[in-house]
Design a protein around this motif. Sequence first.
Motif, PDB file in Angstrom:
ATOM      1  N   GLU A  92       0.832  -1.201   0.000  1.00  9.20           N
ATOM      2  CA  GLU A  92       0.000   0.000   0.000  1.00  9.20           C
ATOM      3  C   GLU A  92       0.869   1.255   0.000  1.00  9.20           C
ATOM      4  OE1 GLU A  92      -2.867   0.019   3.099  1.00  9.20           O
ATOM      5  OE2 GLU A  92      -3.776  -1.903   2.518  1.00  9.20           O
ATOM      6  N   LYS A  93       1.953   1.210   0.754  1.00  6.91           N
ATOM      7  CA  LYS A  93       2.844   2.366   0.817  1.00  6.91           C
ATOM      8  C   LYS A  93       3.483   2.618  -0.548  1.00  6.91           C
ATOM      9  CE  LYS A  93       5.089   3.239   4.531  1.00  6.91           C
ATOM     10  NZ  LYS A  93       6.044   3.317   5.673  1.00  6.91           N
ATOM     11  N   ILE A  94       3.914   1.554  -1.218  1.00 12.94           N
ATOM     12  CA  ILE A  94       4.516   1.715  -2.547  1.00 12.94           C
ATOM     13  C   ILE A  94       3.504   2.309  -3.525  1.00 12.94           C
ATOM     14  CG2 ILE A  94       5.389   0.439  -4.541  1.00 12.94           C
ATOM     15  CD1 ILE A  94       6.809  -1.436  -2.611  1.00 12.94           C
ATOM     16  N   SER A  95       2.267   1.836  -3.467  1.00  9.61           N
ATOM     17  CA  SER A  95       1.228   2.365  -4.366  1.00  9.61           C
ATOM     18  C   SER A  95       0.996   3.851  -4.136  1.00  9.61           C
ATOM     19  CB  SER A  95      -0.075   1.591  -4.173  1.00  9.61           C
ATOM     20  OG  SER A  95       0.077   0.237  -4.547  1.00  9.61           O
ATOM     21  N   MET A  96       0.958   4.268  -2.869  1.00 10.55           N
ATOM     22  CA  MET A  96       0.746   5.677  -2.545  1.00 10.55           C
ATOM     23  C   MET A  96       1.938   6.525  -2.994  1.00 10.55           C
ATOM     24  SD  MET A  96      -1.072   5.510   1.210  1.00 10.55           S
ATOM     25  CE  MET A  96      -1.180   7.304   1.305  1.00 10.55           C
ATOM     26  N   LEU A  97       3.158   6.006  -2.828  1.00 10.29           N
ATOM     27  CA  LEU A  97       4.345   6.748  -3.249  1.00 10.29           C
ATOM     28  C   LEU A  97       4.416   6.855  -4.772  1.00 10.29           C
ATOM     29  CD1 LEU A  97       6.911   5.324  -0.698  1.00 10.29           C
ATOM     30  CD2 LEU A  97       6.118   7.696  -0.836  1.00 10.29           C
ATOM     31  N   GLU A  98       4.020   5.800  -5.452  1.00 13.77           N
ATOM     32  CA  GLU A  98       3.971   5.872  -6.918  1.00 13.77           C
ATOM     33  C   GLU A  98       2.962   6.931  -7.360  1.00 13.77           C
ATOM     34  OE1 GLU A  98       5.181   1.278  -8.131  1.00 13.77           O
ATOM     35  OE2 GLU A  98       3.074   1.820  -7.822  1.00 13.77           O
ATOM     36  N   ARG A  99       1.848   7.013  -6.637  1.00 15.18           N
ATOM     37  CA  ARG A  99       0.854   8.037  -6.930  1.00 15.18           C
ATOM     38  C   ARG A  99       1.424   9.432  -6.677  1.00 15.18           C
ATOM     39  NH1 ARG A  99      -2.998  10.312  -9.833  1.00 15.18           N
ATOM     40  NH2 ARG A  99      -4.547  11.463  -8.615  1.00 15.18           N
ATOM     41  N   ALA A 100       2.192   9.592  -5.605  1.00 17.23           N
ATOM     42  CA  ALA A 100       2.790  10.885  -5.288  1.00 17.23           C
ATOM     43  C   ALA A 100       3.780  11.301  -6.375  1.00 17.23           C
ATOM     44  CB  ALA A 100       3.488  10.822  -3.937  1.00 17.23           C
ATOM     45  N   VAL A 101       4.543  10.339  -6.911  1.00 12.69           N
ATOM     46  CA  VAL A 101       5.502  10.639  -7.971  1.00 12.69           C
ATOM     47  C   VAL A 101       4.773  10.964  -9.273  1.00 12.69           C
ATOM     48  CG1 VAL A 101       7.336   9.659  -9.402  1.00 12.69           C
ATOM     49  CG2 VAL A 101       7.358   9.307  -6.932  1.00 12.69           C
ATOM     50  N   GLU A 102       3.662  10.283  -9.538  1.00 10.42           N
ATOM     51  CA  GLU A 102       2.865  10.590 -10.738  1.00 10.42           C
ATOM     52  C   GLU A 102       2.323  12.012 -10.678  1.00 10.42           C
ATOM     53  OE1 GLU A 102      -0.192   7.707 -10.958  1.00 10.42           O
ATOM     54  OE2 GLU A 102       1.138   6.038 -11.478  1.00 10.42           O
ATOM     55  N   LEU A 103       1.933  12.428  -9.473  1.00 17.94           N
ATOM     56  CA  LEU A 103       1.391  13.774  -9.313  1.00 17.94           C
ATOM     57  C   LEU A 103       2.470  14.844  -9.454  1.00 17.94           C
ATOM     58  CD1 LEU A 103      -0.998  13.077  -6.296  1.00 17.94           C
ATOM     59  CD2 LEU A 103      -1.677  13.585  -8.657  1.00 17.94           C
ATOM     60  N   ASP A 104       3.697  14.510  -9.063  1.00 19.07           N
ATOM     61  CA  ASP A 104       4.803  15.462  -9.170  1.00 19.07           C
ATOM     62  C   ASP A 104       6.105  14.664  -9.243  1.00 19.07           C
ATOM     63  OD1 ASP A 104       6.696  17.423  -9.035  1.00 19.07           O
ATOM     64  OD2 ASP A 104       5.967  18.329  -7.165  1.00 19.07           O
ATOM     65  N   ASN A 105       6.600  14.522 -10.473  1.00 24.09           N
ATOM     66  CA  ASN A 105       7.802  13.705 -10.645  1.00 24.09           C
ATOM     67  C   ASN A 105       9.087  14.434 -10.258  1.00 24.09           C
ATOM     68  OD1 ASN A 105       8.123  15.482 -12.755  1.00 24.09           O
ATOM     69  ND2 ASN A 105       7.929  13.950 -14.372  1.00 24.09           N
ATOM     70  N   GLU A 106       8.938  15.633  -9.671  1.00 28.89           N
ATOM     71  CA  GLU A 106      10.098  16.346  -9.146  1.00 28.89           C
ATOM     72  C   GLU A 106       9.994  16.548  -7.637  1.00 28.89           C
ATOM     73  OE1 GLU A 106      10.995  19.877 -11.306  1.00 28.89           O
ATOM     74  OE2 GLU A 106      11.550  18.805 -13.119  1.00 28.89           O
ATOM     75  N   ASN A 107       9.145  15.762  -7.031  1.00 25.79           N
ATOM     76  CA  ASN A 107       9.048  15.775  -5.568  1.00 25.79           C
ATOM     77  C   ASN A 107      10.164  14.867  -5.025  1.00 25.79           C
ATOM     78  OD1 ASN A 107       8.471  15.308  -2.865  1.00 25.79           O
ATOM     79  ND2 ASN A 107       6.259  15.135  -3.162  1.00 25.79           N
ATOM     80  N   PRO A 108      11.279  15.444  -4.527  1.00 25.03           N
ATOM     81  CA  PRO A 108      12.423  14.615  -4.143  1.00 25.03           C
ATOM     82  C   PRO A 108      12.122  13.691  -2.967  1.00 25.03           C
ATOM     83  CG  PRO A 108      12.735  16.858  -3.377  1.00 25.03           C
ATOM     84  CD  PRO A 108      11.508  16.869  -4.236  1.00 25.03           C
ATOM     85  N   TYR A 109      11.219  14.110  -2.098  1.00 21.34           N
ATOM     86  CA  TYR A 109      10.896  13.285  -0.930  1.00 21.34           C
ATOM     87  C   TYR A 109      10.129  12.041  -1.341  1.00 21.34           C
ATOM     88  CZ  TYR A 109      12.161  17.693   1.232  1.00 21.34           C
ATOM     89  OH  TYR A 109      12.827  18.843   1.577  1.00 21.34           O
ATOM     90  N   ALA A 110       9.176  12.209  -2.252  1.00 19.81           N
ATOM     91  CA  ALA A 110       8.424  11.050  -2.746  1.00 19.81           C
ATOM     92  C   ALA A 110       9.342  10.115  -3.526  1.00 19.81           C
ATOM     93  CB  ALA A 110       7.264  11.512  -3.616  1.00 19.81           C
ATOM     94  N   LEU A 111      10.249  10.689  -4.320  1.00 20.93           N
ATOM     95  CA  LEU A 111      11.180   9.873  -5.095  1.00 20.93           C
ATOM     96  C   LEU A 111      12.111   9.074  -4.178  1.00 20.93           C
ATOM     97  CD1 LEU A 111      12.053  12.483  -7.854  1.00 20.93           C
ATOM     98  CD2 LEU A 111      11.040  10.226  -8.289  1.00 20.93           C
ATOM     99  N   ALA A 112      12.657   9.750  -3.171  1.00 18.77           N
ATOM    100  CA  ALA A 112      13.574   9.075  -2.249  1.00 18.77           C
ATOM    101  C   ALA A 112      12.850   8.007  -1.437  1.00 18.77           C
ATOM    102  CB  ALA A 112      14.225  10.096  -1.317  1.00 18.77           C
ATOM    103  N   ASN A 113      11.652   8.323  -0.977  1.00 22.14           N
ATOM    104  CA  ASN A 113      10.902   7.342  -0.190  1.00 22.14           C
ATOM    105  C   ASN A 113      10.498   6.130  -1.034  1.00 22.14           C
ATOM    106  OD1 ASN A 113      11.052   8.856   2.165  1.00 22.14           O
ATOM    107  ND2 ASN A 113       9.153   9.966   1.719  1.00 22.14           N
ATOM    108  N   LEU A 114      10.126   6.393  -2.280  1.00 19.84           N
ATOM    109  CA  LEU A 114       9.770   5.284  -3.173  1.00 19.84           C
ATOM    110  C   LEU A 114      11.006   4.422  -3.446  1.00 19.84           C
ATOM    111  CD1 LEU A 114       7.785   3.763  -4.917  1.00 19.84           C
ATOM    112  CD2 LEU A 114       8.188   5.441  -6.755  1.00 19.84           C
ATOM    113  N   GLY A 115      12.156   5.059  -3.658  1.00 16.26           N
ATOM    114  CA  GLY A 115      13.384   4.303  -3.859  1.00 16.26           C
ATOM    115  C   GLY A 115      13.710   3.429  -2.657  1.00 16.26           C
TER     116      GLY A 115
END
Length: 232
Positions: free
Chosen positions: A126-149
């Motif tokens: 569920e967390k991965i799905s939400m983070l992927e959604r956050a990156v889709e909404l803003d692919n320059e959000n460094p926090y979402a990118l780092a957390n997803l990684g």
Amino acid sequence: PAARILRRRGSPLGDSPQPMVLEHLLSPEQDEVPEPQQQGEPPAEHAPALNAPASWDEDQDDADDDSLQRAVDVLEAAEAEAERVESVRKTLMAEAKDLYQRAYLLNPKDSYAVNGLTLFVNIRSEKISMLERAVELDNENPYALANLGGELFGVDDQLALQHLERALEINPKLFYARLCKSKVMLQLGDLPGAVEAARSQLEWQPSDQMAARFLSQLEFRLDAMRRRMILV
């Protein structure tokens, strides 16, 4: 005097099992001969003082009690501090959750709000799905990118590395992503790259003891690998 001669000759508790003969050893001032000691009986000067106060033992007990009390005080203070920190953490997390929920209600497409709400999700998928959604909404959000990684570590290491590198391109000060990058690179078999990423982490965060220990382990493994290559 007889006492000095007795000490010079030795005690009846010494090597000889026979009591000493004190005849002719008395000083002229003595007007009576002491009764001979029984075999094995220590002289009066060596006899234990049965009723003497055991001041050393009492002092030692007091010192031990003081040390124990200090240890108890330190432990209680540490426990109280840990409880205080945990209470503060819970308060801050509750406040953060409330703020992220309000932000999400105001704008469900807010990448930072979606990313923030993942702090309170315990199921990895569920967390991965939400983070992927956050990156889709803003692919320059460094926090979402780092957390997803970080969440993709061990699931898809190549994709995890891509997200972490992208996050660091956008925000080089995002130091916690560097240690995660180091672990991902080690997982991918890139030991020199893992070492470099861990060193970079310490450059940004010199007080990071976890990174320092991890770097030490990596450097040891890299040195061992290089020595094996030389021997081949």
